[in-house]
Design a protein around this motif. Structure first.
Motif, mmCIF file in Angstrom:
data_model
loop_
_atom_site.group_PDB
_atom_site.id
_atom_site.type_symbol
_atom_site.label_atom_id
_atom_site.label_comp_id
_atom_site.label_asym_id
_atom_site.label_seq_id
_atom_site.Cartn_x
_atom_site.Cartn_y
_atom_site.Cartn_z
ATOM 1 N N HIS A 4 -1.840 -2.983 -6.627
ATOM 2 C CA HIS A 4 -1.435 -1.811 -5.862
ATOM 3 C C HIS A 4 -1.251 -0.639 -6.819
ATOM 4 O O HIS A 4 -0.707 0.370 -6.471
ATOM 5 C CB HIS A 4 -0.113 -2.067 -5.129
ATOM 6 N N GLY A 5 -1.699 -0.829 -8.054
ATOM 7 C CA GLY A 5 -1.448 0.122 -9.123
ATOM 8 C C GLY A 5 -2.254 1.396 -9.067
ATOM 9 O O GLY A 5 -2.145 2.212 -9.953
ATOM 10 N N TYR A 26 8.634 4.750 -4.573
ATOM 11 C CA TYR A 26 8.083 3.390 -4.624
ATOM 12 C C TYR A 26 8.151 2.642 -3.300
ATOM 13 O O TYR A 26 7.612 1.551 -3.179
ATOM 14 C CB TYR A 26 8.837 2.564 -5.676
ATOM 15 N N ARG A 29 5.337 0.683 -1.594
ATOM 16 C CA ARG A 29 4.755 -0.467 -2.279
ATOM 17 C C ARG A 29 5.762 -1.565 -2.584
ATOM 18 O O ARG A 29 5.391 -2.712 -2.818
ATOM 19 C CB ARG A 29 4.112 0.005 -3.594
ATOM 20 N N GLU A 72 3.683 -1.639 -12.421
ATOM 21 C CA GLU A 72 2.491 -1.125 -11.768
ATOM 22 C C GLU A 72 1.358 -0.871 -12.766
ATOM 23 O O GLU A 72 0.198 -1.062 -12.434
ATOM 24 C CB GLU A 72 2.824 0.118 -10.970
#
Length: 76
Positions: A4-5, A26, A29, A72
């Motif tokens: 998901h970076g 954040y 995520r 991340e």
């Protein structure tokens, strides 16, 4: 775990990081919580298939933000 970076958190001055700013930065995520009894902030992210859970905790919002940034960046 799925990467998901693609999101890179905006740099926020450590003194300005609060529980609210953690959620804004954040929260799409990570599941961010403040555990008042333990005096910690936590973040959890599950893989889409539920096979992997990433759990991070810290004593302060700025510390958790730093750990989330690192997580991340390191995500495959």
């Amino acid at each position: 775990m799925q990467n998901h970076g693609a999101h890179r958190a905006p740099q926020i001055a450590p003194a300005a990081i609060t529980g609210t700013s953690l959620l804004k930065t954040y929260g799409d995520r990570w599941d961010i919580r403040r555990e008042l009894a333990a005096g910690i902030f936590t973040a959890e992210r599950r893989s889409p298939d539920g096979a992997h859970i990433r759990f991070i905790c810290a004593r302060s919002a700025p510390e958790l933000a730093g750990k989330l940034d690192a997580a991340e960046l390191a995500a495959p």
